[in-house]
Scaffold this motif. Structure first.
Motif, PDB file in Angstrom:
ATOM      1  N   UNK A   1       0.825  -1.213   0.000  1.00 57.50           N
ATOM      2  CA  UNK A   1       0.000   0.000   0.000  1.00 57.50           C
ATOM      3  C   UNK A   1       0.854   1.255   0.000  1.00 57.50           C
ATOM      4  N   UNK A   2       2.080   1.122   0.509  1.00 55.14           N
ATOM      5  CA  UNK A   2       2.940   2.309   0.526  1.00 55.14           C
ATOM      6  C   UNK A   2       3.190   2.814  -0.883  1.00 55.14           C
TER       7      UNK A   2
ATOM      8  N   UNK B   1       6.428  -5.016  17.395  1.00 49.99           N
ATOM      9  CA  UNK B   1       5.052  -5.355  17.055  1.00 49.99           C
ATOM     10  C   UNK B   1       4.743  -5.006  15.600  1.00 49.99           C
ATOM     11  N   UNK B   2       5.248  -3.862  15.140  1.00 46.83           N
ATOM     12  CA  UNK B   2       5.040  -3.477  13.741  1.00 46.83           C
ATOM     13  C   UNK B   2       5.736  -4.476  12.825  1.00 46.83           C
ATOM     14  N   UNK B   3       6.970  -4.842  13.162  1.00 51.33           N
ATOM     15  CA  UNK B   3       7.720  -5.781  12.340  1.00 51.33           C
ATOM     16  C   UNK B   3       7.002  -7.126  12.249  1.00 51.33           C
ATOM     17  N   UNK B   4       6.459  -7.578  13.394  1.00 55.04           N
ATOM     18  CA  UNK B   4       5.760  -8.857  13.399  1.00 55.04           C
ATOM     19  C   UNK B   4       4.505  -8.794  12.544  1.00 55.04           C
ATOM     20  N   UNK B   5       3.753  -7.660  12.653  1.00 53.35           N
ATOM     21  CA  UNK B   5       2.529  -7.522  11.859  1.00 53.35           C
ATOM     22  C   UNK B   5       2.861  -7.467  10.373  1.00 53.35           C
ATOM     23  N   UNK B   6       3.958  -6.767  10.018  1.00 49.16           N
ATOM     24  CA  UNK B   6       4.371  -6.691   8.612  1.00 49.16           C
ATOM     25  C   UNK B   6       4.755  -8.067   8.084  1.00 49.16           C
ATOM     26  N   UNK B   7       5.212  -8.933   9.010  1.00 42.83           N
ATOM     27  CA  UNK B   7       5.593 -10.289   8.614  1.00 42.83           C
ATOM     28  C   UNK B   7       4.408 -11.243   8.617  1.00 42.83           C
ATOM     29  N   UNK B   8       3.230 -10.713   8.983  1.00 40.03           N
ATOM     30  CA  UNK B   8       2.032 -11.539   8.919  1.00 40.03           C
ATOM     31  C   UNK B   8       1.546 -12.063  10.258  1.00 40.03           C
TER      32      UNK B   8
ATOM     33  N   UNK C   1      -2.873 -12.353   0.313  1.00 34.01           N
ATOM     34  CA  UNK C   1      -1.567 -11.768   0.582  1.00 34.01           C
ATOM     35  C   UNK C   1      -1.713 -10.536   1.455  1.00 34.01           C
ATOM     36  N   UNK C   2      -0.679 -10.345   2.302  1.00 40.42           N
ATOM     37  CA  UNK C   2      -0.665  -9.178   3.177  1.00 40.42           C
ATOM     38  C   UNK C   2      -0.232  -7.968   2.373  1.00 40.42           C
ATOM     39  N   UNK C   3      -1.026  -6.844   2.492  1.00 36.65           N
ATOM     40  CA  UNK C   3      -0.717  -5.627   1.732  1.00 36.65           C
ATOM     41  C   UNK C   3      -0.348  -4.470   2.651  1.00 36.65           C
ATOM     42  N   UNK C   4      -0.492  -4.650   3.966  1.00 37.31           N
ATOM     43  CA  UNK C   4      -0.178  -3.570   4.887  1.00 37.31           C
ATOM     44  C   UNK C   4      -0.440  -3.981   6.314  1.00 37.31           C
TER      45      UNK C   4
ATOM     46  N   UNK D   1       1.385   1.203   5.300  1.00 39.68           N
ATOM     47  CA  UNK D   1       2.126   0.337   4.406  1.00 39.68           C
ATOM     48  C   UNK D   1       3.305  -0.286   5.127  1.00 39.68           C
ATOM     49  N   UNK D   2       4.005  -1.161   4.447  1.00 37.54           N
ATOM     50  CA  UNK D   2       5.123  -1.861   5.077  1.00 37.54           C
ATOM     51  C   UNK D   2       6.275  -0.926   5.430  1.00 37.54           C
ATOM     52  N   UNK D   3       6.336   0.228   4.744  1.00 35.17           N
ATOM     53  CA  UNK D   3       7.396   1.192   5.048  1.00 35.17           C
ATOM     54  C   UNK D   3       7.033   2.081   6.222  1.00 35.17           C
ATOM     55  N   UNK D   4       5.839   1.932   6.716  1.00 30.31           N
ATOM     56  CA  UNK D   4       5.382   2.736   7.831  1.00 30.31           C
ATOM     57  C   UNK D   4       4.524   3.908   7.412  1.00 30.31           C
ATOM     58  N   UNK D   5       4.406   4.145   6.114  1.00 29.73           N
ATOM     59  CA  UNK D   5       3.607   5.274   5.618  1.00 29.73           C
ATOM     60  C   UNK D   5       2.144   5.077   6.010  1.00 29.73           C
TER      61      UNK D   5
END
Length: 667
Positions: A83-84, A139-146, A172-175, A116-120
């Protein structure tokens, strides 16, 4: 025991209370620890439940509100793109806003960001594109990893922060969906559950503690009762309930110290029941036990407060009588003696019991309990050997305390090392001076003290029971020596003294028979001398044993006749071959008409019973001649011969000359 003691609080109650308090405190610790562990686990479970609810709620929001808004057909599928880079279309943005506004209005969520995965920040409920959880946050890293993550944030308001991976219909995970949910309602509900559970747990633990407390109370009471019983049993006689030897020592020592401190006189008394063994042997031990209980009750009935009564063992009792003088003690014991002698019935048999009392007074006879007991014991045994049943220690009797213990120990070794020797004193026929019998008299050839006379060790032997092996030694040695003088051509009989203890030993007649067989000695050549004291004890038992010995052919002699208190009925029951007249009468026949009358009567009595009359202690020719004229049969004494080893005994005794013969020799 009748003994005054001050007791502020029963020791048993104090001990029981302390034990219960200790047990209760020890039980409280695991109960409290168990309660704390249960509550901790429940609180932890409640917090996990709250986090699980937060995750579930965030999942519902993602699947029912966010994902449908992004999956609209107005915009091509994201194809799994970040999404970023793609952002949102206008239609998607509007649908996102509508969905979040409804959720915000309902209070289902507090804050929402789509990142988004970049934090945007792609979308936020308040339109901001900054702040939020840093990209570096685990926690953000874990969520980005699914993997979803949840965190409870406490403060003025309680909030659940959920970092939820966002999946579209492609799988698929988009954000990352950053959602803040209200936790207060969940926390209140969980708190109510915790309080309810806490009350239930506390109630259950209270019941458990109460049960444990009751068990502790019952257990401590049982243990305390058991310990008290053990203490009581350790200090009391099980049969009579009286204090035992240990308790008497402890309590009497304390009472003695108190009496001496207050300068009050008193007495220690030892009591021994007479002929108790006869009751046991005749009626059985159960009757003996009942007799001891009756005697104990009769003792108690005559004692007062402060007096101590104990059973030392067997038929021996001890009394501690504080505050009494010698005459007062004797008067009390006379009352007890009279009460004890009252007739009782055991197993249908009426009987009475007699006792010997030995008294030691304090402080006259000592200030230590052990010394007083030894002196009371001395007095008691003086009474047993004499006619008095209540004897006060005088200090001039035979002392068998510490000295006797030494003598007994050395005498045991003397028997083992064969330090004893026999000397023989001849008994002659008064008519012709021929030696008929040698009396065996034991001596102790002590390695340090030389030749020790029998008076120095025989009383100690009789008191300790060493008289039994000692008599066996004397019998064996005397019969062996007799074999020696038979070989030398002498046909003397041998006489051996036996005590009351020997007659009480089971199998004594069999021992005599075996020794006769062992040495090959004819039974008629052996005479056993029995003292009056032995006959005056257990009359029936003594008569039975003597009859068995006489049946072997062994001669029976009554020694020291007239010195004791033998009833004439004893002579009727016992097969007597010889009556030996005590030296106390023989030595006075010249000067004392009464002694002459007594000696003549005993000679006539012996002849009437078909027995020989033998005079002891003949030391002058004048006495010898008088005995011949009186019709006495035999005599022994220093005039005839002193005790010597048998090879030194003269075969014949030169008869003293009569008065007329002496006059003719002088002319």
């Amino acid at each position: 025991m009748l003994f005054r003691r001050v007791r502020r609080r029963p020791p048993r109650a104090r001990s029981s209370t302390r034990l219960f308090a200790t047990y209760a405190a020890a039980s409280l610790v695991p109960v409290v620890a168990l309660g704390a562990l249960v509550l901790h686990d429940y609180r932890h479970d409640a917090a996990e439940q709250g986090r699980a609810q937060g995750l579930a709620q965030a999942e519902v929001i993602a699947q029912t509100a966010i994902a449908p808004a992004l999956n609209s057909g107005d915009w091509p599928p994201l194809g799994g793109a970040d999404l970023s880079r793609r952002g949102l279309t206008g239609a998607q943005f509007e649908r996102m806003r509508d969905a979040t506004q409804l959720a915000l209005y309902d209070g289902a969520i507090q804050r929402l960001r789509l990142r988004g995965f970049t934090g945007r920040v792609i979308f936020s409920d308040d339109g901001s594109t900054s702040s939020g959880v840093p990209v570096s946050d685990p926690d953000f890293q874990a969520a980005a990893a699914g993997q979803a993550r949840v965190l409870v944030i406490t403060g003025r308001t309680q909030t659940i922060r959920v970092m939820q991976p966002l999946f579209l219909n492609t799988g698929q995970s988009v954000g990352v969906l950053e959602v803040y949910l209200p936790y207060q309602e969940i926390a209140d509900r969980l708190q109510a559950q915790v309080l309810h559970t806490t009350r239930n747990v506390a109630g259950g633990l209270a019941v458990l503690y109460l049960v444990l407390g009751l068990l502790a109370w019952w257990t401590t009471r049982s243990l305390s009762r058991y310990a008290a019983d053990q203490r009581h049993n350790a200090l009391h006689d099980a049969l009579t309930g009286l204090p035992n030897r240990v308790a008497f020592r402890v309590w009497a020592e304390a009472a003695l110290a108190e009496s001496l401190e207050d300068e009050r006189p008193g007495a220690v008394v030892l009591v021994d029941l007479n002929r108790f063994k006869e009751v046991n042997d005749t009626l059985g031990h159960h009757a003996g036990d009942e007799l001891l209980r009756i005697v104990s009750d009769r003792f108690r009935a005559r004692l007062g407060e402060g007096d101590i009564l104990a059973r030392l063992g067997g038929d021996e009792f001890a009394l501690f009588l504080p505050g009494r003088t010698g005459p007062e003690t004797v008067a009390l014991l006379e009352e007890i003696r009279d009460r004890l002698s009252e007739e009782m019935v055991l197993d249908g048999v009426p009987l009475s019991i007699e006792a010997s009392f030995g008294i030691a007074l304090f402080p006259e006879h000592g200030e230590h309990l052990q010394d007083l007991k030894q002196r009371a014991d001395t007095a008691m045994y003086q009474g047993k050997r004499g006619t008095a049943d209540i004897v006060v220690y005088s200090g001039d009797g035979i002392s068998h305390s510490q000295q006797w213990l030494v003598v007994q120990a050395e005498l045991r070794h003397a028997l083992e090392r064969d330090e004893l020797v026999l000397h023989y004193q001849p008994k002659v026929n008064l008519a012709d001076g021929e030696v008929r019998t040698l009396e065996a008299l034991v001596r102790w050839q002590h390695p340090q003290r030389g030749l020790v006379p029998p008076g120095a060790f025989l009383p100690a032997a009789e008191h300790s029971g060493l008289i039994v092996p000692l008599t066996e030694w004397v019998l064996r040695r005397a019969l062996t020596d007799q074999v020696g003088w038979f070989a030398a051509g002498q046909r003397w009989a041998v006489s051996v003294n036996v005590s009351a203890r020997n007659l009480e030993v089971p199998g004594f007649p069999a021992l005599v028979a075996s020794l006769l067989a062992e040495t090959g000695t004819p039974a008629r050549r052996l005479v056993l001398e029995v003292t009056e004291t032995a006959l005056a004890g257990d009359e029936e038992a003594a008569a039975r044993v003597i009859a068995e010995i006489a049946a072997l052919g062994v001669g029976i002699s009554v020694d020291d006749f007239g010195a004791g208190f033998t009833s004439l009925s004893h002579l009727r029951e016992v097969p007597v071959d010889e009556i030996k007249i005590d030296r106390g009468f023989v030595s006075d026949v010249i000067d004392d008409p009464r002694s002459r009358a007594i000696v003549r009567s005993v000679i006539d009595l012996a002849h009437g019973l078909g027995s020989r009359a033998t005079a002891e202690g003949v030391e002058t020719a004048e006495i010898y001649r008088w005995l011949v004229d009186a019709g006495c049969d035999e005599a022994q004494g220093y005039l005839i011969g002193r005790p010597v080893p048998w090879p030194h005994v003269s075969a014949e005794f030169e008869l003293p000359k009569t008065a007329s013969e002496s006059e003719r020799a002088a002319r």
